[in-house]
Write a protein that holds these residues in place. Structure first.
Motif, PDB file in Angstrom:
ATOM      1  N   ASP A 125      40.417  60.963   8.838  1.00 41.43           N
ATOM      2  CA  ASP A 125      40.930  60.875  10.197  1.00 41.43           C
ATOM      3  C   ASP A 125      42.085  59.892  10.298  1.00 41.43           C
ATOM      4  O   ASP A 125      41.932  58.723   9.988  1.00 41.43           O
ATOM      5  CB  ASP A 125      39.818  60.433  11.151  1.00 41.43           C
ATOM      6  N   LYS A 126      43.218  60.397  10.764  1.00 47.27           N
ATOM      7  CA  LYS A 126      44.341  59.538  11.153  1.00 47.27           C
ATOM      8  C   LYS A 126      44.547  58.331  10.267  1.00 47.27           C
ATOM      9  O   LYS A 126      44.620  57.201  10.734  1.00 47.27           O
ATOM     10  CB  LYS A 126      44.102  59.040  12.579  1.00 47.27           C
ATOM     11  N   PHE A 149      33.528  71.548   7.124  1.00 43.29           N
ATOM     12  CA  PHE A 149      34.610  70.838   6.445  1.00 43.29           C
ATOM     13  C   PHE A 149      34.792  69.470   7.068  1.00 43.29           C
ATOM     14  O   PHE A 149      34.394  69.225   8.208  1.00 43.29           O
ATOM     15  CB  PHE A 149      35.925  71.632   6.542  1.00 43.29           C
ATOM     16  N   LEU A 150      35.363  68.569   6.296  1.00 39.69           N
ATOM     17  CA  LEU A 150      35.668  67.235   6.784  1.00 39.69           C
ATOM     18  C   LEU A 150      37.071  66.879   6.333  1.00 39.69           C
ATOM     19  O   LEU A 150      37.522  67.307   5.276  1.00 39.69           O
ATOM     20  CB  LEU A 150      34.692  66.212   6.196  1.00 39.69           C
ATOM     21  N   ILE A 162      31.786  69.655  14.923  1.00 39.34           N
ATOM     22  CA  ILE A 162      32.846  68.878  14.271  1.00 39.34           C
ATOM     23  C   ILE A 162      33.030  67.591  15.051  1.00 39.34           C
ATOM     24  O   ILE A 162      32.906  67.564  16.282  1.00 39.34           O
ATOM     25  CB  ILE A 162      34.174  69.671  14.190  1.00 39.34           C
ATOM     26  N   SER A 163      33.288  66.508  14.323  1.00 37.14           N
ATOM     27  CA  SER A 163      33.632  65.274  15.025  1.00 37.14           C
ATOM     28  C   SER A 163      35.066  64.912  14.667  1.00 37.14           C
ATOM     29  O   SER A 163      35.512  65.140  13.540  1.00 37.14           O
ATOM     30  CB  SER A 163      32.679  64.143  14.654  1.00 37.14           C
ATOM     31  N   VAL A 164      35.790  64.405  15.646  1.00 34.05           N
ATOM     32  CA  VAL A 164      37.148  63.933  15.380  1.00 34.05           C
ATOM     33  C   VAL A 164      37.268  62.493  15.835  1.00 34.05           C
ATOM     34  O   VAL A 164      36.813  62.133  16.917  1.00 34.05           O
ATOM     35  CB  VAL A 164      38.244  64.765  16.089  1.00 34.05           C
ATOM     36  N   GLU A 165      37.853  61.684  14.975  1.00 36.16           N
ATOM     37  CA  GLU A 165      38.069  60.288  15.328  1.00 36.16           C
ATOM     38  C   GLU A 165      39.539  60.157  15.711  1.00 36.16           C
ATOM     39  O   GLU A 165      40.420  60.588  14.978  1.00 36.16           O
ATOM     40  CB  GLU A 165      37.744  59.402  14.122  1.00 36.16           C
TER      41      GLU A 165
END
Lengths: 258, 385
Positions: free
Chosen positions: A126-127, A122-123, B359-362
Motif C-alpha cells: 500500500d502506497k 490478491f494483496l 479487500i482492504s486498502v490502506e
C-alpha cells in the motif's frame, strides 16, 4: 504477411518495462518484445506497435488487451484489464497449475493466489515503495550496479540488516553503511534481505505452505528465488517467459473478446 | 419522472452553505458545540439548547500545519482535525464554543490535550468494551458529567424531559436515514454509492433542521416513484459492494470512485458516516441517561475490544444488501481498524459458506494513489465477476 483476424495481442505497460505478446489462432507465441517504458507510457505503447507492424502484425485488425500501470495509454487496445488478472492468466498458462504468484513490479508488489486458474485473492503493497522493484532500483543505483549485479553481490555478502519499513529510511541507512566502510557485498545482502522480508510478509498474509511463482522481470535472479523460497519454506518456481506473464495473460484474455 | 438531479444539486449546494447556517445561529445567540466522533451523544448537546456540529477532519490541506505539533506517522484524521483547528480554517471550529472529544484512540486522546489550548475541550472517557455492566455504568456517568459540564459552560439546565424530547427527535432522524438506506437493497440499487455518500454528508450538516429531513424523505419518495416508472440510475450487473472501515469523507471519495468506475456499486456504508452509528435506536422506554449510555456504548467501532458486533453487522449488511464484496478502508496508522481487518477478512470470506470477496486498502487523504486504487479496485471487481 500473417493472417491476423484470429491473433490475440497482449500489451503490458509496466512502470519499468513494456512488454508485448502475440498469440496465433492455436495460442502459440508468434511474437514477443520487451522495451524500457522510459518516461512515456504512450511512447512505449507506440514503439511496441511499430515493432509489431514491422513484424507484419496489423494491430488494428487484431484483438488487443492492454494491462499494466500504463494500460490506459494504449490507444489500439480494445479493452484494459488490470495486471492482477493478467498475471494470474499468464502464470496459469505457463505453470499449468494453481499457485501463488509473486510479482515484484516497479510500482507495486503483488501477491496473487490462484484457484482453478482464477484469482482467488490478491494483496498489494500500500502506497509505499518499500518491497517494490523501485526500491531495488534505487538501492542498486546507490551501489552503482544493475539489478542482477545487486543480487550477484548479495550472494557473497552477509551480516548486515536494514529497515524493511520504508524505502527512504532504508536508503539513508544504506548511505550510512557505505559511510561506515561496510563491504558492498554486505550492503547488497541487507538490501535483498529487506525485500525478501517484506515480500514474504505479504505472502504470509495470503496463506503459506503452497507453491509460489516468481513472475515479472526479477525472475532472472536465481539468488532472489532461493532466498524467497528459504524464507517462505515453500518452492518458488519460475519460467523463462515470466517477464511476459502479464502480457501473455492479456493476450489470452484478448481471445475472449467478441 | 421527477427531476432527481435538482434534489442532489440542492444537497450538494447545501454542504458548502452549512457554515452560513451556523453563523446565523451564532448571531441569533445560539451556542455551538463541536464534535468529532459518532460516540458524542448529540441528544445531550441539543437538550442543552446548543447545536452539535461535526468538525472538519477529512481534508489533506491542513495536515502539514498539524504536523508542526503532531508526529508525521499519525492517522490523517487526527492530523487533519488538529491542523484545521490550528489554522482556523474550519468554519465550524471557528464558531464553536467548546469541543467534545472521546478517548477512542491513543492519538486522539493525546491530540485533545493540545486542542484544549485552542478551544475548551471536554474529553469523555470511553470504556473500551461494550460488555458488562461496569463499562455501561462508567459511560452513563460520563454522559451525566457531560450534561453537568454543558450546564455550567452554557448556563442552562438540562431536564430529563429535555433529554427525552431530543432522544425522540434524534431517533426520528436515524429512522429517516435507515429508510433511505433501504433503497440500495433493490437490484440494481436506486442510486450510486457516490450519491448515497452525498446524502450522508448532507445529513451531517442538516443540524436537525426538519426541512433538511424532508428533503431526504422527498428524495427517497421520488427515487422510488421513478424506479417504479422504470428509471434505472445504476445499470444492472454491477458488483454490489459494502464499504467498511475508518470514517469516510471528502478525501476518501477517491476510493468510492475507484469502486464505481471499475464496475462496482456501493450499496452500503457501514462506516461512522453511514450505518454504524444509526442502525440502533435509543430505547425511548428506558430512563434517558441509561438509554443513551446503552445506545452509544454499543457503537461497533474498532476501538472496542473485542468487537464482534461489527462483524455481525457486516454479515447482516452483506446478506440484506446482497453484496458481492466488502471493501475495508483503512487510514494509515489507524491501528485498531488495521488490526481488525484480519478478523473482518476471515469472517466475510467464510460467513458460514456464504462468504463474499474482501479487500482492504490502506490510504490517507492525499490524492496521489488514485491510480493504484483504481488498479486494486479494478482487479477486485475482475476477481468477483
Amino acid at each position: 504477411m500473417f493472417f491476423k483476424k484470429n491473433f490475440q495481442i497482449g500489451v503490458d505497460i509496466g512502470s519499468t518495462a513494456a512488454k508485448a505478446i502475440v498469440l496465433d489462432e492455436d495460442g502459440a507465441i508468434l511474437y514477443k518484445a520487451v522495451i524500457p517504458t522510459g518516461w512515456s507510457s504512450v511512447g512505449a505503447a507506440k514503439e511496441l506497435r511499430e515493432d509489431m507492424e514491422r513484424s507484419g502484425i496489423d494491430v488494428t485488425e487484431t484483438r488487443v488487451v492492454a494491462t499494466g500501470y500504463g494500460r490506459v495509454s494504449v490507444p489500439y487496445a480494445s479493452k484494459t484489464v488490470t495486471e492482477i488478472s493478467c498475471h494470474a492468466q499468464g502464470v496459469f498458462r505457463l505453470l499449468g497449475r494453481d499457485c501463488t504468484v509473486v510479482d515484484i513490479g516497479g510500482q507495486d508488489t503483488k501477491v496473487i493466489s490462484l484457484s482453478n486458474g482464477r484469482v482467488a485473492g490478491f494483496l498489494m503493497n500500500d502506497k509505499c515503495a518499500a518491497g517494490t522493484g523501485r526500491f531495488l532500483e534505487i538501492m542498486a543505483n546507490t551501489l552503482a550496479v544493475d539489478l542482477l549485479g545487486l543480487f550477484a553481490l548479495a550472494e557473497r555478502g552477509g551480516g548486515v540488516t536494514i529497515s524493511a519499513m520504508c524505502a527512504v529510511f532504508a536508503e539513508s541507512e544504506v548511505i550510512g553503511l557505505i559511510g561506515s566502510g561496510r563491504a558492498k557485498e554486505d550492503i547488497a545482502f541487507a538490501i535483498c534481505e529487506s525485500i525478501v522480508t517484506r515480500v514474504a510478509a505479504l505472502c504470509g498474509k495470503q496463506g503459506r505452505g503452497r507453491e509460489f511463482f516468481l513472475s515479472g522481470g526479477l525472475y532472472e535472479s536465481e539468488y532472489l528465488r532461493k532466498r524467497l523460497s528459504e524464507r517462505l519454506q515453500a518452492p518458488v518456481t519460475t519460467d523463462p517467459l515470466a517477464r511476459w506473464a502479464g502480457a501473455l495473460g492479456a493476450a489470452i484474455l484478448a481471445g475472449r473478446l467478441d | 419522472m421527477h427531476d432527481i438531479e435538482a434534489l442532489f444539486e440542492a444537497m450538494r449546494n447545501a454542504i458548502p452553505a452549512g457554515p452560513v447556517k451556523i453563523k446565523e445561529a451564532v448571531d441569533s445567540g445560539k451556542k455551538v458545540v463541536g464534535c468529532y466522533c459518532a460516540f458524542t451523544p448529540y441528544e445531550v448537546i441539543r437538550a442543552a439548547g446548543a447545536i452539535p456540529v461535526s468538525l472538519c477532519s477529512t481534508s489533506d490541506k491542513p495536515i502539514a500545519a498539524g504536523e508542526e505539533h503532531l508526529p508525521r506517522n499519525l492517522c490523517p484524521l487526527i492530523k487533519s482535525s488538529y491542523g484545521f483547528a490550528l489554522t482556523d480554517t474550519c468554519p465550524y471550529f471557528h464558531f464553536c464554543d467548546m469541543v467534545i472529544g472521546e478517548t477512542t484512540c491513543d492519538g486522539k486522546k493525546k491530540m485533545y490535550e493540545l486542542l484544549d489550548r485552542l478551544r475548551p475541550t471536554h474529553v469523555m472517557q470511553l470504556p473500551q468494551t461494550y460488555f458488562g455492566v461496569d463499562a455501561l455504568n462508567v459511560w452513563q456517568a460520563e454522559i451525566e458529567s457531560l450534561a453537568r459540564k454543558l450546564e455550567t459552560a452554557l448556563g442552562v439546565t438540562i431536564t430529563e424531559d429535555d433529554l427525552s424530547r431530543e432522544i425522540k427527535r434524534r431517533n426520528e432522524e436515524r429512522r429517516v436515514m435507515e429508510d433511505f438506506y433501504e433503497l440500495s437493497k433493490l437490484n440494481p440499487p436506486l442510486l450510486s454509492g457516490q450519491e448515497l455518500h452525498l446524502v450522508n454528508e448532507f445529513f451531517k450538516i442538516s443540524f436537525g433542521d426538519p426541512r433538511a429531513l424532508d428533503m431526504i424523505r422527498e428524495l427517497r419518495t421520488k427515487l422510488q416513484e421513478n424506479w417504479e416508472a422504470g428509471e434505472r440510475r445504476v445499470s444492472a450487473g454491477k458488483q454490489r459492494i459494502v464499504v467498511t472501515g475508518c470514517p469516510t469523507g471528502k478525501s476518501l471519495e477517491k476510493v468510492f470512485s475507484a469502486i464505481e468506475e471499475n464496475g462496482g456499486v456501493i450499496v452500503a456504508f457501514e462506516n461512522c458516516g453511514g450505518i454504524k452509528p444509526n442502525y440502533e435506536m435509543v430505547n425511548e422506554a428506558l430512563p434517558p441517561y441509561e438509554a443513551l449510555a446503552v445506545k452509544y456504548l454499543g457503537i461497533p467501532c474498532s476501538c472496542m475490544s473485542p468487537n464482534p458486533k461489527r462483524l455481525d453487522l457486516l454479515e447482516t449488511l452483506v446478506d440484506e444488501y446482497k453484496a458481492n464484496g466488502v471493501v475495508d478502508i483503512i487510514l494509515q496508522a489507524c491501528h485498531t481498524y488495521n488490526v481488525e481487518s484480519f478478523l473482518v477478512r476471515e469472517r466475510i470470506t467464510a460467513q458460514g459458506g456464504k462468504g463474499v470477496s474482501y479487500i482492504s486498502v490502506e490510504t490517507d487523504y492525499s490524492q496521489n494513489d488514485v491510480e493504484q486504487l483504481s488498479t486494486r479496485m479494478g482487479a477486485f471487481m475482475e476477481m468477483i465477476a
